[in-house]
Design a protein around this motif. Structure first.
Motif, mmCIF file in Angstrom:
data_model
loop_
_atom_site.group_PDB
_atom_site.id
_atom_site.type_symbol
_atom_site.label_atom_id
_atom_site.label_comp_id
_atom_site.label_asym_id
_atom_site.label_seq_id
_atom_site.Cartn_x
_atom_site.Cartn_y
_atom_site.Cartn_z
ATOM 1 N N ALA A 53 -2.034 -6.699 8.133
ATOM 2 C CA ALA A 53 -3.285 -6.839 7.392
ATOM 3 C C ALA A 53 -2.965 -7.177 5.943
ATOM 4 O O ALA A 53 -1.952 -6.733 5.393
ATOM 5 C CB ALA A 53 -4.103 -5.552 7.465
ATOM 6 N N THR A 90 -8.104 -7.190 10.303
ATOM 7 C CA THR A 90 -8.804 -7.025 9.031
ATOM 8 C C THR A 90 -8.816 -5.581 8.548
ATOM 9 O O THR A 90 -8.918 -5.332 7.348
ATOM 10 C CB THR A 90 -10.250 -7.533 9.135
ATOM 11 O OG1 THR A 90 -10.914 -6.839 10.205
ATOM 12 C CG2 THR A 90 -10.264 -9.033 9.429
ATOM 13 N N ASP A 91 -8.712 -4.631 9.468
ATOM 14 C CA ASP A 91 -8.735 -3.214 9.112
ATOM 15 C C ASP A 91 -7.305 -2.718 8.922
ATOM 16 O O ASP A 91 -6.531 -2.668 9.885
ATOM 17 C CB ASP A 91 -9.430 -2.415 10.206
ATOM 18 C CG ASP A 91 -9.584 -0.936 9.854
ATOM 19 O OD1 ASP A 91 -9.007 -0.502 8.831
ATOM 20 O OD2 ASP A 91 -10.270 -0.215 10.597
ATOM 21 N N ASP A 94 -5.643 -0.356 11.360
ATOM 22 C CA ASP A 94 -5.183 -0.828 12.667
ATOM 23 C C ASP A 94 -3.831 -1.517 12.583
ATOM 24 O O ASP A 94 -3.383 -2.108 13.569
ATOM 25 C CB ASP A 94 -6.202 -1.818 13.261
ATOM 26 C CG ASP A 94 -7.509 -1.150 13.644
ATOM 27 O OD1 ASP A 94 -7.490 0.058 13.927
ATOM 28 O OD2 ASP A 94 -8.543 -1.844 13.657
ATOM 29 N N ARG A 98 1.306 -3.952 6.122
ATOM 30 C CA ARG A 98 0.217 -4.252 5.173
ATOM 31 C C ARG A 98 0.794 -4.973 3.971
ATOM 32 O O ARG A 98 1.781 -4.506 3.372
ATOM 33 C CB ARG A 98 -0.498 -2.941 4.764
ATOM 34 C CG ARG A 98 -1.274 -2.347 5.957
ATOM 35 C CD ARG A 98 -1.726 -0.930 5.684
ATOM 36 N NE ARG A 98 -0.593 -0.003 5.574
ATOM 37 C CZ ARG A 98 0.096 0.466 6.624
ATOM 38 N NH1 ARG A 98 -0.235 0.097 7.861
ATOM 39 N NH2 ARG A 98 1.101 1.301 6.436
ATOM 40 N N SER A 121 -3.140 3.309 3.982
ATOM 41 C CA SER A 121 -3.777 2.721 2.799
ATOM 42 C C SER A 121 -2.751 2.118 1.848
ATOM 43 O O SER A 121 -3.115 1.530 0.825
ATOM 44 C CB SER A 121 -4.603 3.773 2.051
ATOM 45 O OG SER A 121 -3.762 4.815 1.566
#
Length: 352
Positions: A53, A90-91, A94, A98, A121
């Motif tokens: 993501a 997109t999340d 998931d 990142r 996060s």
């Protein structure tokens, strides 16, 4: 990897890989068993779908074209025919990987399964310069190489590199890297254990190799003038990634309840089994025999394989065991990847 200067030359700005984790192994573990665990532990189970993501849309580096270069880098690895899959989501919750683009952070990525230890996060891969240049495209390949489990090639213990240590610390401690000693040691001077690397040779053409200017390397003498940048995947890169993640063509064998399926595997190899339960209830899936194994379960959904649970029994005198609720007529894939065996060497998988 190096960041290109505006005049087309190469500036010595490097990927600052975070320190890798190592499993804590019992001191009485045999050398062969310890080596097998260290060699395999950072690699993904083959066939894993790695979800990535973007936490920003190019940050202060650029626009959507930066994201495209990361997508192209993942695709370049996939185009070799490896068994891993890459899927953009997109999340961030998931994702295993990142990505952010922040010039002040530089470029870096966690290695392999170390990505799983980072909060959902938080970024696991950063880019600190433009990826649309030749060097930027190589940087994207380099960082995605870390993400699938590969370390820096110049830290290969078989490279035989002798550094001018003082000059390395001085060079990396100044602009544009401004690295403290521990970062320079971790990314340049620290040699990997022979137990952590595949094969017995150094590949200076690897995408995982830094380029270096003159005067930093004392030996081998041929590299006193520096190491030129690698701009693409070398023949050895392709060989190694296919060794760890070979193509998955065959349909997994169907495993029936209480059926013992023998696992005839070498270190790093894996076996896949399809499970379709006839009842909805709690099941156990486990290995039997003297072995160190990572055992994982995925559900086969319309969107692809989704991780359910896993167990890593490496370095412990027990067998891998999963206990989870399976749903009637749903399709699951159990994957067992071998670290090592001892004793009779006979191992098997069963679910009940």
């Amino acid at each position: 990897m190096n960041a290109p200067a505006d005049n087309g030359t190469t500036m010595p700005r490097y990927c600052a890989q975070p320190p890798q984790t190592k499993p804590v192994l019992r001191p009485d573990l045999s050398p062969a068993r310890a080596r097998a665990i260290l060699l395999v532990h950072a690699k993904w189970i083959n066939g894993t779908v790695l979800h990535y993501a973007f936490l920003d849309q190019g940050g202060d580096i650029g626009g959507p074209e930066q994201l495209d270069e990361v997508r192209h880098a993942f695709q370049s690895w996939k185009d070799l025919g490896i068994g891993l899959e890459f899927q953009e989501v997109t999340d961030p919750g998931d994702s295993e990987i990142r990505v952010v683009f922040q010039e002040h952070e530089g470029s870096a990525s966690y290695v392999g399964t170390d990505n799983l230890h980072i909060g959902t996060s938080e970024p696991t891969m950063t880019f600190g310069w433009d990826l649309t240049t030749r060097y930027g495209k190589a940087t994207a390949l380099h960082e995605t190489g870390h993400a699938i489990g590969f370390a820096h090639e110049h830290q290969n213990p078989f490279a035989g590199i002798v550094w001018d240590t003082d000059k390395v610390y001085e060079d990396l401690g100044g602009p544009p890297n401004n690295w403290p000693h521990e970062v320079t040691f971790n990314n340049i001077l620290r040699k990997l254990s022979q137990d952590e690397v595949t094969g017995s040779t150094w590949d200076p053409d690897s995408i995982m190799e830094y380029s270096f200017g003159p005067g930093l390397i004392v030996r081998p003498e041929r590299y006193r003038g520096g190491i030129p940048p690698s701009l693409g995947l070398s023949a050895t890169d392709k060989e190694r990634v296919l060794q760890w993640y070979p193509s998955l063509h065959a349909q997994p064998s169907r495993l029936e309840p209480f059926q013992s399926a023998p696992l005839r595997l070498a270190t790093g190899e894996q076996a896949d089994f399809e499970i379709v339960p006839s009842d909805t209830r709690s099941y156990q899936i486990g290995t039997f025999g003297d072995s160190d194994v990572v055992l994982a379960l995925f559900e086969d959904t319309p969107g692809g394989l989704r991780y359910v649970t896993a167990d890593d029994d490496s370095g412990q005198d027990r067998n891998g065991r999963l206990e989870t609720r399976l749903v009637k007529d749903h399709h699951y894939v159990a994957r067992a990847r071998l670290y090592s065996t001892w004793g009779s060497g006979s191992i098997a998988l069963m679910y009940w």
